[in-house]
Design a protein around this motif. Structure first.
Motif, short mmCIF file in Angstrom:
data_model
loop_
_atom_site.label_atom_id
_atom_site.label_comp_id
_atom_site.label_asym_id
_atom_site.label_seq_id
_atom_site.Cartn_x
_atom_site.Cartn_y
_atom_site.Cartn_z
N SER A 318 -13.01 -7.46 -15.98
CA SER A 318 -13.72 -7.45 -17.26
C SER A 318 -13.39 -8.68 -18.10
CB SER A 318 -13.37 -6.18 -18.05
OG SER A 318 -11.97 -6.13 -18.27
N GLY A 319 -12.42 -9.48 -17.62
CA GLY A 319 -12.02 -10.68 -18.35
C GLY A 319 -11.54 -11.74 -17.38
N GLN A 320 -10.73 -12.65 -17.89
CA GLN A 320 -10.24 -13.77 -17.08
C GLN A 320 -9.11 -13.36 -16.16
OE1 GLN A 320 -11.76 -16.73 -17.11
NE2 GLN A 320 -13.23 -15.85 -18.57
N THR A 321 -8.55 -12.17 -16.34
CA THR A 321 -7.51 -11.67 -15.46
C THR A 321 -7.82 -10.22 -15.09
OG1 THR A 321 -6.12 -10.88 -17.28
CG2 THR A 321 -5.74 -13.15 -16.50
N ALA A 322 -7.20 -9.79 -13.98
CA ALA A 322 -7.31 -8.40 -13.56
C ALA A 322 -5.97 -7.97 -13.00
CB ALA A 322 -8.42 -8.24 -12.52
N ALA A 323 -5.74 -6.64 -12.91
CA ALA A 323 -4.44 -6.15 -12.46
C ALA A 323 -4.61 -4.83 -11.74
CB ALA A 323 -3.49 -6.00 -13.64
N ALA A 324 -3.63 -4.54 -10.85
CA ALA A 324 -3.59 -3.26 -10.16
C ALA A 324 -2.13 -2.88 -9.98
CB ALA A 324 -4.29 -3.34 -8.81
N THR A 325 -1.85 -1.58 -9.91
CA THR A 325 -0.48 -1.07 -9.79
C THR A 325 -0.30 -0.40 -8.44
OG1 THR A 325 -0.33 -0.75 -12.17
CG2 THR A 325 1.23 0.45 -10.81
N ASN A 326 0.92 -0.63 -7.82
CA ASN A 326 1.20 -0.11 -6.48
C ASN A 326 2.59 0.53 -6.49
OD1 ASN A 326 2.26 -1.53 -3.41
ND2 ASN A 326 0.96 0.27 -3.60
N ASP A 327 2.70 1.69 -5.85
CA ASP A 327 3.99 2.39 -5.75
C ASP A 327 4.87 1.66 -4.73
OD1 ASP A 327 6.10 4.12 -5.63
OD2 ASP A 327 4.98 5.78 -4.71
N VAL A 328 6.04 1.19 -5.16
CA VAL A 328 6.97 0.49 -4.26
C VAL A 328 8.31 1.21 -4.18
CG1 VAL A 328 5.87 -1.75 -4.61
CG2 VAL A 328 7.67 -1.02 -6.18
N SER A 329 8.32 2.47 -4.57
CA SER A 329 9.60 3.20 -4.65
C SER A 329 10.29 3.33 -3.31
CB SER A 329 9.38 4.58 -5.28
OG SER A 329 8.46 5.32 -4.50
N THR A 330 9.55 3.29 -2.21
CA THR A 330 10.16 3.46 -0.88
C THR A 330 10.25 2.13 -0.12
OG1 THR A 330 8.01 3.95 0.11
CG2 THR A 330 9.30 5.82 -0.71
N ALA A 331 9.86 1.04 -0.76
CA ALA A 331 9.85 -0.25 -0.08
C ALA A 331 11.05 -1.09 -0.50
CB ALA A 331 8.56 -0.99 -0.39
N THR A 332 11.61 -1.84 0.48
CA THR A 332 12.69 -2.78 0.17
C THR A 332 12.12 -4.15 -0.16
OG1 THR A 332 12.92 -3.32 2.50
CG2 THR A 332 14.32 -1.56 1.64
N ARG A 333 10.93 -4.45 0.34
CA ARG A 333 10.22 -5.67 -0.01
C ARG A 333 8.73 -5.42 0.26
NH1 ARG A 333 11.64 -9.95 4.87
NH2 ARG A 333 10.93 -8.62 6.60
#
Length: 342
Positions: A318-333
């Motif tokens: 909707s603008g010049q940037t966009a974002a998304a969120t991801n669950d990383v609780s079980t990831a080491t990298r």
């Protein structure tokens, strides 16, 4: 015709000449000098019952007379209705033909009349007064048709009459029709394809020819009305009006036109990941974006993996940037990439 010999006998010596007279006879009844009664009842006099009274007078002194009478019952005789002659007519496709084809009937009291068309072309009809109407369809022209009308009275026995006339349906060329087209946006070097095919109701079918009026360089339309254009780098950004003209090969040739706007934009820049912030076991990835474009965030836990996992649904910027969120609780990298949908 009724004929009754009603001759009197004169007993005088020598015999006296006789004079005959009908007393208040029905219209048309007569008696001659020999006492012969003749009468042809008119249509209006039947059915009916009449008394014919004859008076015979001699020429003696004094003159003497004799009278007799008899009843005449006039029966009803049904006569057939009469249809008028109709001239042949010519009518164009989609034009309404109206013909008054009303019969006459001499019977009194008047008979009721019923009209019908025999093997009429589809859509033709006749009403209770003998009025014919017909609007030939596109499919019915050009053509030659015979309209046959039958009228039947309700007398005893019922009697009918028939007439017919020729209707020639002429071909009328109708203009083709182009659909409305919405305005579109296309990026430089991206190919625009728009199906802009006209319809034409004429039968037999007319041939159609398409052309673009003052089209931008490189734009073309084919024989089926499909427009293609790949704007060059030099043609964007810009706003262009594409005008299509379609012409049939009827007589006379007729055309239709439509237009729509094509906005040429510069290609959207490739997305760049600007930041990754991990808070409470969730990673928020932010990247550069072009408003209105759809982006997909993908990840893998090892750069050696062959498959990237896609987060759904896609993100519409909707603008010049966009974002998304991801669950990383079980990831080491975790490694991320952003793709822009076509």
């Amino acid at each position: 015709t009724l004929i009754v010999t009603n001759t009197a006998l004169s007993l005088g010596h020598p015999a006296n000449p006789l004079i005959y007279q009908l007393e208040a006879p029905p219209l048309g009844a007569a008696i001659d000098t020999n006492g012969v009664i003749t009468w042809t009842p008119e249509e209006s006099q039947g059915p009916g019952t009449y008394t014919l009274t004859t008076i015979a007078r001699n020429s003696g002194a004094p003159a003497l007379a004799a009278t007799n009478s008899f009843v005449v019952v006039v029966g009803e005789v049904n006569t057939a209705p009469v249809m008028p002659g109709q001239a042949d007519v010519t009518v164009a496709e989609l034009e309404t033909l109206v013909v008054t084809n009303t019969a006459s009937d001499a019977d009194l009291p008047a008979n009721g009349l019923t009209y019908s068309l025999v093997n009429a072309p589809a859509g033709a009809s006749i009403d209770a007064q003998g009025g014919i109407t017909w609007t030939p369809t596109e499919e019915q022209g050009p053509g030659t048709n015979v309209l046959v009308t039958v009228v039947t009275d309700d007398g005893t026995p019922p009697l009918s009459a028939t007439n017919s006339f020729v209707v020639v349906v002429g071909e009328v060329n109708t203009a083709p029709v182009l659909p409305g087209q919405p305005d579109v946006t296309v990026a430089e070097l991206e190919t625009l394809v728009v199906t802009n095919t006209a319809s034409d109701a004429d039968l037999p079918a007319n041939g159609l020819t398409y052309s673009l009026v003052n089209a931008p360089a490189g734009a073309s339309i084919d024989a089926q009305g499909v427009i293609t254009w790949t704007p060059t780098e030099e043609q964007g950004p810009s706003t262009n009006v594409l005008v299509t003209v379609v012409t049939d090969d009827g007589t006379p040739a007729l055309s239709a036109t439509n237009s729509f706007v094509v906005v040429v934009t510069q290609p959207a820049a490739a997305p760049q990941i600007l930041s990754i912030e991990v808070v409470g076991g969730a990673a928020t990835v932010t990247w550069s974006a072009t408003p209105g474009k759809t982006y997909v965030l993908e990840y893998q836990d090892s750069l050696g993996d062959q498959v990237w996992t896609q987060l759904t649904p896609g993100i519409v910027a909707s603008g010049q940037t966009a974002a998304a969120t991801n669950d990383v609780s079980t990831a080491t990298r975790r490694f991320y990439r952003v793709l822009m949908s076509p």
